[in-house]
Design an enzyme around this catalytic site. Structure first.
Site, PDB file in Angstrom:
ATOM      1  N   ASP A 172     108.133 -36.189  -4.768  1.00  0.00           N
ATOM      2  CA  ASP A 172     108.881 -37.298  -5.378  1.00  0.00           C
ATOM      3  C   ASP A 172     109.890 -36.817  -6.416  1.00  0.00           C
ATOM      4  O   ASP A 172     109.904 -35.649  -6.803  1.00  0.00           O
ATOM      5  CB  ASP A 172     107.911 -38.314  -6.001  1.00  0.00           C
ATOM      6  CG  ASP A 172     106.782 -37.646  -6.785  1.00  0.00           C
ATOM      7  OD1 ASP A 172     106.965 -36.495  -7.235  1.00  0.00           O
ATOM      8  OD2 ASP A 172     105.722 -38.267  -6.948  1.00  0.00           O
TER       9      ASP A 172
ATOM     10  N   ASN B  11      95.709 -44.793 -11.800  1.00  0.00           N
ATOM     11  CA  ASN B  11      95.661 -46.044 -11.027  1.00  0.00           C
ATOM     12  C   ASN B  11      95.501 -45.777  -9.520  1.00  0.00           C
ATOM     13  O   ASN B  11      95.630 -46.678  -8.708  1.00  0.00           O
ATOM     14  CB  ASN B  11      96.919 -46.889 -11.277  1.00  0.00           C
ATOM     15  CG  ASN B  11      98.196 -46.200 -10.784  1.00  0.00           C
ATOM     16  OD1 ASN B  11      98.164 -45.073 -10.291  1.00  0.00           O
ATOM     17  ND2 ASN B  11      99.319 -46.884 -10.918  1.00  0.00           N
TER      18      ASN B  11
ATOM     19  N   HIS C  59      97.426 -43.733  -7.672  1.00  0.00           N
ATOM     20  CA  HIS C  59      98.626 -43.404  -6.892  1.00  0.00           C
ATOM     21  C   HIS C  59      98.584 -41.956  -6.404  1.00  0.00           C
ATOM     22  O   HIS C  59      97.973 -41.086  -7.024  1.00  0.00           O
ATOM     23  CB  HIS C  59      99.923 -43.742  -7.644  1.00  0.00           C
ATOM     24  CG  HIS C  59     100.308 -42.835  -8.766  1.00  0.00           C
ATOM     25  ND1 HIS C  59     101.128 -43.235  -9.788  1.00  0.00           N
ATOM     26  CD2 HIS C  59     100.007 -41.548  -9.030  1.00  0.00           C
ATOM     27  CE1 HIS C  59     101.316 -42.230 -10.622  1.00  0.00           C
ATOM     28  NE2 HIS C  59     100.629 -41.197 -10.184  1.00  0.00           N
TER      29      HIS C  59
ATOM     30  N   GLU D 133     102.476 -46.408  -5.685  1.00  0.00           N
ATOM     31  CA  GLU D 133     101.681 -47.201  -6.611  1.00  0.00           C
ATOM     32  C   GLU D 133     100.798 -48.193  -5.840  1.00  0.00           C
ATOM     33  O   GLU D 133     101.034 -48.442  -4.654  1.00  0.00           O
ATOM     34  CB  GLU D 133     102.616 -47.975  -7.568  1.00  0.00           C
ATOM     35  CG  GLU D 133     103.583 -47.100  -8.362  1.00  0.00           C
ATOM     36  CD  GLU D 133     102.921 -46.294  -9.493  1.00  0.00           C
ATOM     37  OE1 GLU D 133     101.701 -46.048  -9.431  1.00  0.00           O
ATOM     38  OE2 GLU D 133     103.644 -45.900 -10.428  1.00  0.00           O
TER      39      GLU D 133
HETATM   40  P1  PGA Z   1      99.198 -35.685 -13.811  1.00  0.00           P
HETATM   41  O1  PGA Z   1      99.746 -36.754 -12.799  1.00  0.00           O
HETATM   42  O2  PGA Z   1      99.006 -34.434 -13.011  1.00  0.00           O
HETATM   43  O3  PGA Z   1     100.273 -35.520 -14.843  1.00  0.00           O
HETATM   44  O4  PGA Z   1      97.920 -36.216 -14.360  1.00  0.00           O
HETATM   45  C1  PGA Z   1      99.129 -36.908 -11.570  1.00  0.00           C
HETATM   46  C2  PGA Z   1      99.797 -38.013 -10.803  1.00  0.00           C
HETATM   47  O5  PGA Z   1     100.316 -38.943 -11.454  1.00  0.00           O
HETATM   48  O6  PGA Z   1      99.802 -37.959  -9.574  1.00  0.00           O
END
Ligand code: PGA
Length: 246
Positions: free
Chosen positions: A67, A136, A138, A143
């Site tokens: 992304d 959450n 994702h 999302e």
């Molecule tokens: P993080 O993010 O590695 O910064 O915890 C993970 C994600 O949002 O997929």
């Protein structure tokens, strides 16, 4: 899903790097799917150390990132292009032309989604996709509520994602509100998936993944439908949960 429980972030990063290095050695032309965020940084550090020490080569490797923020060019320090260059690509022998990240600064972002999806298809898809998980649920920036049939698309970031990622920006107002992300079906087409999970703040998410039902309201749950997923999770994230799924 195979689960490997490790002591802490350091061990997760070592194990993940070993896993990736083995795959690169087995197939020097591997298509790697890469992730950003705090979780994989230690893994990338270990890949760099191994490259310097043991000479593992990435000359023939192609990478595809999950992304990118919409509105940020690759020169912007908060872009995922900049992140990947800094945290990994500048320190290994990969050909930058073989590193693919969706462009977040395109005039025609819908066109960019189609381009990225067909680029992936033209390369024969991803052999090994590295994933983190949002609190959450994702994966990529898909999302809650994203359809499981989604391909590379534009997503409005959830308030919890904006909050979580504000730590990388000077202020929360600077966090982009939209991103371009591989879709869930794009991710699911990967031949193999390696999910990395570390920290107490991911405990609820990993718990839901292991014990909850498969639902679009919790995107990571789709991984239960994938035939080849390995989870490397540390104690803070997974202790007491692992037995639920075995
Ligand atoms: P993080 O993010 O590695 O910064 O915890 C993970 C994600 O949002 O997929």
């Amino acid at each position: 899903m195979k689960i490997i429980e490790v002591k802490d972030y350091t061990e997760m990063s070592q194990k993940a790097a070993e896993y990736i290095i083995e795959k690169v050695c087995q197939n020097p032309k591997i298509n790697l799917g890469l992730a950003t965020g705090g979780t994989p940084v230690g893994t990338y550090k270990n890949l760099i150390e191994d490259h310097e020490k043991n000479g593992t080569s990435y000359q023939n490797v192609t990478t595809f990132n999950l992304d990118e923020y919409i509105g940020l060019s690759g020169e912007n320090k908060n872009s995922y292009r900049y992140f990947m260059d800094e945290k990994l690509f500048n320190h290994i022998d990969i050909n930058k032309n073989n590193t693919n990240i969706p462009r977040g600064d395109c005039k025609d972002i819908e066109e960019e989604c189609l381009r990225y999806e067909s680029l992936l298809a033209n390369y024969g898809g991803i052999d090994l996709q590295i994933l983190g998980i949002g609190s959450n649920g994702h994966i990529g920036f898909n999302e809650p509520g994203t359809t499981f049939t989604s391909q590379t698309h534009v997503i409005k970031l959830a308030p919890s994602t904006i909050n979580a990622n504000a730590r990388f920006f000077k202020s929360i107002e600077e966090v982009p509100t939209k991103a371009i992300t591989m879709g869930i079906s794009t991710i699911m087409k990967s031949k193999e998936i390696l999910l990395l999970v570390s920290g107490e703040n991911k405990k609820e998410a990993i718990g839901k993944l292991l014990t909850g039902k498969v639902s679009e309201s919790f995107p990571a749950s789709v991984l239960k439908n994938h035939p080849c997923v390995t989870i490397i999770a540390d104690k803070a994230a997974i202790s007491g949960l692992k037995s639920h799924c075995q």
